[in-house]
Design an enzyme around this catalytic site. Structure first.
Site, PDB file in Angstrom:
ATOM      1  N   LYS A  22       0.855  -1.210   0.000  1.00  0.00           N
ATOM      2  CA  LYS A  22       0.000   0.000   0.000  1.00  0.00           C
ATOM      3  C   LYS A  22       0.882   1.249   0.000  1.00  0.00           C
ATOM      4  O   LYS A  22       0.738   2.143  -0.832  1.00  0.00           O
ATOM      5  CB  LYS A  22      -0.898   0.016   1.234  1.00  0.00           C
ATOM      6  CG  LYS A  22      -1.509   1.371   1.560  1.00  0.00           C
ATOM      7  CD  LYS A  22      -2.378   1.314   2.779  1.00  0.00           C
ATOM      8  CE  LYS A  22      -1.676   1.463   4.089  1.00  0.00           C
ATOM      9  NZ  LYS A  22      -1.282   2.839   4.443  1.00  0.00           N
ATOM     10  N   ASN A  23       1.826   1.319   0.925  1.00  0.00           N
ATOM     11  CA  ASN A  23       2.607   2.542   1.123  1.00  0.00           C
ATOM     12  C   ASN A  23       3.606   2.815   0.010  1.00  0.00           C
ATOM     13  O   ASN A  23       4.104   3.935  -0.115  1.00  0.00           O
ATOM     14  CB  ASN A  23       3.312   2.492   2.480  1.00  0.00           C
ATOM     15  CG  ASN A  23       2.313   2.611   3.605  1.00  0.00           C
ATOM     16  OD1 ASN A  23       1.136   2.863   3.371  1.00  0.00           O
ATOM     17  ND2 ASN A  23       2.774   2.406   4.821  1.00  0.00           N
ATOM     18  N   CYS A 118      -5.878  12.013  13.227  1.00  0.00           N
ATOM     19  CA  CYS A 118      -5.503  10.604  13.082  1.00  0.00           C
ATOM     20  C   CYS A 118      -5.822   9.914  14.403  1.00  0.00           C
ATOM     21  O   CYS A 118      -5.848  10.549  15.449  1.00  0.00           O
ATOM     22  CB  CYS A 118      -4.015  10.517  12.772  1.00  0.00           C
ATOM     23  SG  CYS A 118      -3.382   8.850  12.890  1.00  0.00           S
ATOM     24  N   ARG A 123      -0.558  14.429  13.600  1.00  0.00           N
ATOM     25  CA  ARG A 123       0.363  14.094  12.499  1.00  0.00           C
ATOM     26  C   ARG A 123       0.443  15.314  11.595  1.00  0.00           C
ATOM     27  O   ARG A 123      -0.192  15.379  10.554  1.00  0.00           O
ATOM     28  CB  ARG A 123      -0.110  12.847  11.756  1.00  0.00           C
ATOM     29  CG  ARG A 123      -0.034  11.592  12.618  1.00  0.00           C
ATOM     30  CD  ARG A 123      -0.533  10.361  11.893  1.00  0.00           C
ATOM     31  NE  ARG A 123       0.332   9.989  10.775  1.00  0.00           N
ATOM     32  CZ  ARG A 123      -0.025   9.049   9.878  1.00  0.00           C
ATOM     33  NH1 ARG A 123      -1.207   8.456   9.965  1.00  0.00           N
ATOM     34  NH2 ARG A 123       0.780   8.735   8.880  1.00  0.00           N
ATOM     35  N   ASP A 126       3.489  20.301   8.564  1.00  0.00           N
ATOM     36  CA  ASP A 126       4.228  21.574   8.493  1.00  0.00           C
ATOM     37  C   ASP A 126       5.476  21.457   7.616  1.00  0.00           C
ATOM     38  O   ASP A 126       5.799  22.367   6.845  1.00  0.00           O
ATOM     39  CB  ASP A 126       4.616  22.028   9.914  1.00  0.00           C
ATOM     40  CG  ASP A 126       5.402  20.950  10.669  1.00  0.00           C
ATOM     41  OD1 ASP A 126       6.338  21.296  11.405  1.00  0.00           O
ATOM     42  OD2 ASP A 126       5.081  19.751  10.497  1.00  0.00           O
ATOM     43  N   ASP A 308       5.305   0.878  12.172  1.00  0.00           N
ATOM     44  CA  ASP A 308       4.114   0.146  11.721  1.00  0.00           C
ATOM     45  C   ASP A 308       4.110  -1.312  12.166  1.00  0.00           C
ATOM     46  O   ASP A 308       3.148  -2.034  11.882  1.00  0.00           O
ATOM     47  CB  ASP A 308       3.992   0.231  10.194  1.00  0.00           C
ATOM     48  CG  ASP A 308       3.754   1.660   9.712  1.00  0.00           C
ATOM     49  OD1 ASP A 308       3.938   1.910   8.512  1.00  0.00           O
ATOM     50  OD2 ASP A 308       3.399   2.508  10.547  1.00  0.00           O
ATOM     51  N   ARG A 400      -8.196  -1.456   4.984  1.00  0.00           N
ATOM     52  CA  ARG A 400      -7.428  -0.367   4.380  1.00  0.00           C
ATOM     53  C   ARG A 400      -6.038  -0.818   3.961  1.00  0.00           C
ATOM     54  O   ARG A 400      -5.439  -0.258   3.044  1.00  0.00           O
ATOM     55  CB  ARG A 400      -7.255   0.790   5.380  1.00  0.00           C
ATOM     56  CG  ARG A 400      -8.531   1.492   5.766  1.00  0.00           C
ATOM     57  CD  ARG A 400      -8.203   2.753   6.557  1.00  0.00           C
ATOM     58  NE  ARG A 400      -7.241   3.577   5.813  1.00  0.00           N
ATOM     59  CZ  ARG A 400      -6.801   4.751   6.283  1.00  0.00           C
ATOM     60  NH1 ARG A 400      -7.191   5.166   7.473  1.00  0.00           N
ATOM     61  NH2 ARG A 400      -5.939   5.461   5.571  1.00  0.00           N
TER      62      ARG A 400
HETATM   63  C1  EPZ Z   1       4.288   7.181   6.541  1.00  0.00           C
HETATM   64  O1  EPZ Z   1       3.451   8.177   7.142  1.00  0.00           O
HETATM   65  C2  EPZ Z   1       3.439   5.906   6.487  1.00  0.00           C
HETATM   66  N1  EPZ Z   1       2.247   6.159   5.704  1.00  0.00           N
HETATM   67  C3  EPZ Z   1       3.018   5.494   7.903  1.00  0.00           C
HETATM   68  O2  EPZ Z   1       2.353   4.233   7.811  1.00  0.00           O
HETATM   69  C4  EPZ Z   1       4.259   5.298   8.746  1.00  0.00           C
HETATM   70  O3  EPZ Z   1       3.862   5.068  10.074  1.00  0.00           O
HETATM   71  C5  EPZ Z   1       5.144   6.566   8.710  1.00  0.00           C
HETATM   72  O4  EPZ Z   1       5.448   6.924   7.348  1.00  0.00           O
HETATM   73  C6  EPZ Z   1       6.459   6.388   9.442  1.00  0.00           C
HETATM   74  O5  EPZ Z   1       7.184   5.337   8.909  1.00  0.00           O
HETATM   75  C7  EPZ Z   1       2.298   5.963   4.367  1.00  0.00           C
HETATM   76  O6  EPZ Z   1       3.309   5.622   3.782  1.00  0.00           O
HETATM   77  C8  EPZ Z   1       1.037   6.214   3.596  1.00  0.00           C
HETATM   78  P1  EPZ Z   1       6.197  10.734   8.414  1.00  0.00           P
HETATM   79  P2  EPZ Z   1       3.863   9.727   7.107  1.00  0.00           P
HETATM   80  O7  EPZ Z   1       5.898  12.014   7.723  1.00  0.00           O
HETATM   81  O8  EPZ Z   1       4.499  10.025   5.803  1.00  0.00           O
HETATM   82  C9  EPZ Z   1       6.578  13.983  11.924  1.00  0.00           C
HETATM   83  C10 EPZ Z   1       0.542   2.713   7.996  1.00  0.00           C
HETATM   84  O9  EPZ Z   1       0.236   2.109   9.031  1.00  0.00           O
HETATM   85  N2  EPZ Z   1       6.227  14.985  10.915  1.00  0.00           N
HETATM   86  O10 EPZ Z   1       7.414   9.992   8.047  1.00  0.00           O
HETATM   87  O11 EPZ Z   1       2.667  10.501   7.506  1.00  0.00           O
HETATM   88  C11 EPZ Z   1       5.411  13.037  12.246  1.00  0.00           C
HETATM   89  O12 EPZ Z   1       4.531  13.597  13.174  1.00  0.00           O
HETATM   90  C12 EPZ Z   1       0.934   4.204   8.082  1.00  0.00           C
HETATM   91  O13 EPZ Z   1       0.593   2.209   6.869  1.00  0.00           O
HETATM   92  C13 EPZ Z   1       6.212  16.322  11.270  1.00  0.00           C
HETATM   93  O14 EPZ Z   1       6.491  16.679  12.422  1.00  0.00           O
HETATM   94  O15 EPZ Z   1       4.943   9.763   8.297  1.00  0.00           O
HETATM   95  C14 EPZ Z   1       6.128  11.804  12.761  1.00  0.00           C
HETATM   96  O16 EPZ Z   1       6.429  11.962  14.102  1.00  0.00           O
HETATM   97  C15 EPZ Z   1       0.558   4.807   9.392  1.00  0.00           C
HETATM   98  N3  EPZ Z   1       5.868  17.235  10.320  1.00  0.00           N
HETATM   99  C16 EPZ Z   1       7.402  11.796  11.916  1.00  0.00           C
HETATM  100  O17 EPZ Z   1       7.570  13.110  11.384  1.00  0.00           O
HETATM  101  C17 EPZ Z   1       5.557  16.869   9.029  1.00  0.00           C
HETATM  102  O18 EPZ Z   1       5.256  17.734   8.202  1.00  0.00           O
HETATM  103  C18 EPZ Z   1       7.384  10.816  10.771  1.00  0.00           C
HETATM  104  O19 EPZ Z   1       6.210  11.017   9.992  1.00  0.00           O
HETATM  105  C19 EPZ Z   1       5.581  15.513   8.689  1.00  0.00           C
HETATM  106  C20 EPZ Z   1       5.923  14.579   9.649  1.00  0.00           C
END
Ligand code: EPZ
Length: 423
Positions: A22-23, A118, A123, A126, A308, A400
Site C-alpha cells: 500500500k505505502n 488521526c 500528524r 508543516d 508500523d 485499508r
Molecule cells: C508514513 O506516514 C506511512 N504512511 C506510515 O504508515 C508510517 O507510520 C510513517 O510513514 C512512518 O514510517 C504511508 O506511507 C502512507 P512521516 P507519514 O511524515 O508520511 C513527523 C501505515 O500504518 N512529521 O514519516 O505521515 C510526524 O509527526 C501508516 O501504513 C512532522 O512533524 O509519516 C512523525 O512523528 C501509518 N511534520 C514523523 O515526522 C511533518 O510535516 C514521521 O512522519 C511531517 C511529519
C-alpha cells in the site's frame, strides 16, 4: 459493518503469498500524474486505500483503470482539468495529500485539503508546506485547504527535514522533478517506498541524484513519460506475518513474493526472539521457537525498526517470559491497541512513549475494538493465540491495508471468519 470471529489458540502451518505494498503504491500513483502519457503499475493490492486514492485522482479528470484481479492499475493524466483534492476524500486517507506535490509540480497550481486528525494523535504536515515554500512556491491555508501556486521554474535551494519524514520527502520530490531548477533535500527519508518512487521517476525521465541516501538533489526536466512499473511487495505485511508465525510454538510458515531487501534490520531483530528464519531473495521460512525470548525494541526511521510493526511486536511479547519494553520514537502515543489487548488478559503498562509488557500471559478470547490499521491487526494476532472466541470489531480499519487477510490466515490453519457485526 463487519467483524472477525476468531477461535484460538491455533498454530499456523503452510504458505502465505505477500501482496503488493500500500505505502509504496500510493506515491507511484501520484507520480503517474506527472507523466505526459499513461503509466501502468503492476502488483497493486485490492485495498480500500487504493480505491480511495483512485477516486482522489479521478476528481482531477485523470482516467484510472484498476484491473483488480491482476493487480494492474493504469493511470492516464491526459485530460486533467481540475486541480483539486477535496476534503471528503482526503479525510479518508492522509496520503491523498501527495496530490499537493504532484499537481503543483505538474501544473504550478493546486488546492488540496489538509489531512485532518488521526486515531493516535497529531500528524502535522508543516514540513511539507515549509519545504514547498523553501523551494519557491506560494503556499496559503484557506478554510482547511492548502492553496499552492508556483512559477514555471522555482529556484529550489536547500531544505533540511527535521525530523525525517516519508510523506514530506515524497511531496517535495513530486513538486521538484518538473519545476525546481535545483532542489537539495537533506535528511530525506530513505524508506524503501521513497527509494522506489525516486527510481521510478528516474525511469520516467527525472533527474534525481542521491537516490537511496538522505541527501537528494533534484533538477527539473521539461517532461516525464508514462512507464510500466512494478510495485514493491508489502514489507509491513511481511513483518506482520513473520510475527504472527512466531507467537504459537507449533507454527511453521513460508512467506512468498517477499522483497527481503526492503526489510532493513528487522530480520536480525526478529531472530533475537529465538525464532528460526531462513531467507532468500523472495521468500522467508519461519519456525516458531518452543518459547519466545523477551526482546526490547525501539522504533526508528528506515532501516531501523518500523513503527508500523510496533503494536504487533508488543502483542507478541505478551507470549514471552519476562519484562519487555517497546519504545516508539516516531509516534509517541501510538498505543491505542493497549487497552484492547489488555481486555484479552495482557499485562501492558504505557509510560510516555514506552509500553512495558509482562509475559508470559495466557490470553483469553473477548470482544475487542479496532482503532487504526496496525493496532487492529495486532488484535487479530492476539486472537489467534487466545483461548476461546475473540470478536474483532470494526475491521474496516484492516481492509485499508491488509489484502485478503482472513483468506490468507485460514489457508494456514487459523479459525477466523468475517461476519456482520450484528451477529
Ligand atoms: C508514513 O506516514 C506511512 N504512511 C506510515 O504508515 C508510517 O507510520 C510513517 O510513514 C512512518 O514510517 C504511508 O506511507 C502512507 P512521516 P507519514 O511524515 O508520511 C513527523 C501505515 O500504518 N512529521 O514519516 O505521515 C510526524 O509527526 C501508516 O501504513 C512532522 O512533524 O509519516 C512523525 O512523528 C501509518 N511534520 C514523523 O515526522 C511533518 O510535516 C514521521 O512522519 C511531517 C511529519
Amino acid at each position: 459493518m463487519d467483524k472477525f470471529i476468531i477461535e484460538g489458540p491455533t498454530p499456523l502451518k503452510g504458505t502465505i503469498p505477500i501482496s503488493g505494498s500500500k505505502n509504496a503504491a500510493l506515491p507511484l500513483m501520484a507520480a503517474a500524474i506527472l507523466g505526459n502519457s499513461p503509466t501502468t503499475i503492476t502488483n497493486v493490492p485490492k485495498l480500500r486505500d487504493i480505491y480511495t486514492f483512485n477516486n482522489v485522482i479521478r476528481v482531477t479528470g485523470t482516467h484510472v483503470i484498476f484491473n483488480e484481479d491482476d493487480g494492474i492499475l493504469t493511470i492516464d493524466p491526459a485530460n486533467i482539468a481540475h486541480l483539486e483534492a477535496p476534503y471528503e476524500l482526503v479525510r479518508k486517507m492522509r496520503a491523498s495529500f501527495y496530490m499537493l506535490g504532484a499537481l503543483l509540480g505538474k501544473f504550478g497550481r493546486a488546492k488540496v485539503s489538509l489531512p485532518g486528525g488521526c486515531a493516535w494523535g497529531p500528524r502535522p504536515v508543516d514540513l511539507h508546506l515549509e519545504g514547498l515554500r523553501a523551494m519557491g512556491a506560494d503556499i496559503k491555508l484557506e478554510e482547511g485547504y492548502v492553496i499552492g501556486n508556483a512559477p514555471d521554474i522555482m529556484d529550489g535551494g536547500t531544505f533540511t527535514l527535521e525530523p525525517s519524514s516519508v510523506g514530506a520527502t515524497i511531496n517535495l520530490v513530486l513538486a521538484a522533478v518538473l519545476r525546481a531548477k535545483e532542489f537539495i533535500l537533506k535528511n530525506a527519508a530513505k524508506e524503501p517506498d521513497v527509494v522506489l518512487l525516486c527510481k521510478r521517476l528516474v525511469e520516467m525521465g527525472a533527474d534525481i541524484e542521491g537516490v537511496g541516501t538522505d541527501r537528494l538533489t533534484i533538477r527539473a526536466v521539461d517532461h516525464l513519460d508514462g512507464v510500466e512499473i512494478r510495485n514493491a511487495a508489502d514489507r509491513i505485511e511481511t513483518g506482520t506475518f513473520m510475527i504472527a508465525s512466531a507467537m504459537h510454538p507449533q507454527s511453521e510458515v513460508t512467506l512468498t513474493g517477499v522483497d527481503t531487501d526492503d526489510l532493513g534490520h528487522f530480520p536480525d531483530t526478529f531472530k533475537r526472539t529465538g525464532t528460526e528464519i531462513t531467507m532468500d531473495a523472495d521468500r522467508i521460512h519461519i519456525k516458531a521457537p518452543s518459547e519466545l525470548n523477551s526482546t526490547n525494541i525501539s522504533t526508528d526511521v528506515y532501516p531501523g525498526f518500523p513503527t508500523d510493526l510496533q503494536a504487533q511486536w508488543a502483542t507478541m511479547m505478551t507470549q514471552a517470559p519476562g519484562r519487555s519494553k517497546v519504545t516508539d520514537t516516531i509516534y509517541h502515543d501510538r498505543f491505542s491497541y493497549v487497552p484492547e489487548v489488555t481486555r484479552l488478559g495482557a499485562d501492558m503498562d504505557v509510560k510516555e512513549n514506552k509500553d512495558y509488557i509482562e509475559g508470559k500471559t495466557p490470553l483469553k478470547g473477548a470482544s475487542v475494538m479496532s482503532t487504526d490499521l496496525r493496532a487492529s491487526v495486532s488484535l487479530v494476532l492476539a486472537g489467534m493465540v487466545a483461548e476461546g472466541e475473540t470478536d474483532v470489531l470494526r475491521i474496516y480499519h484492516l481492509d485499508r491495508g491488509y489484502e485478503d487477510l482472513e483468506q490468507k490466515l485460514t489457508k494456514v490453519g487459523a479459525q477466523i471468519r468475517r461476519t456482520d457485526q450484528k451477529e
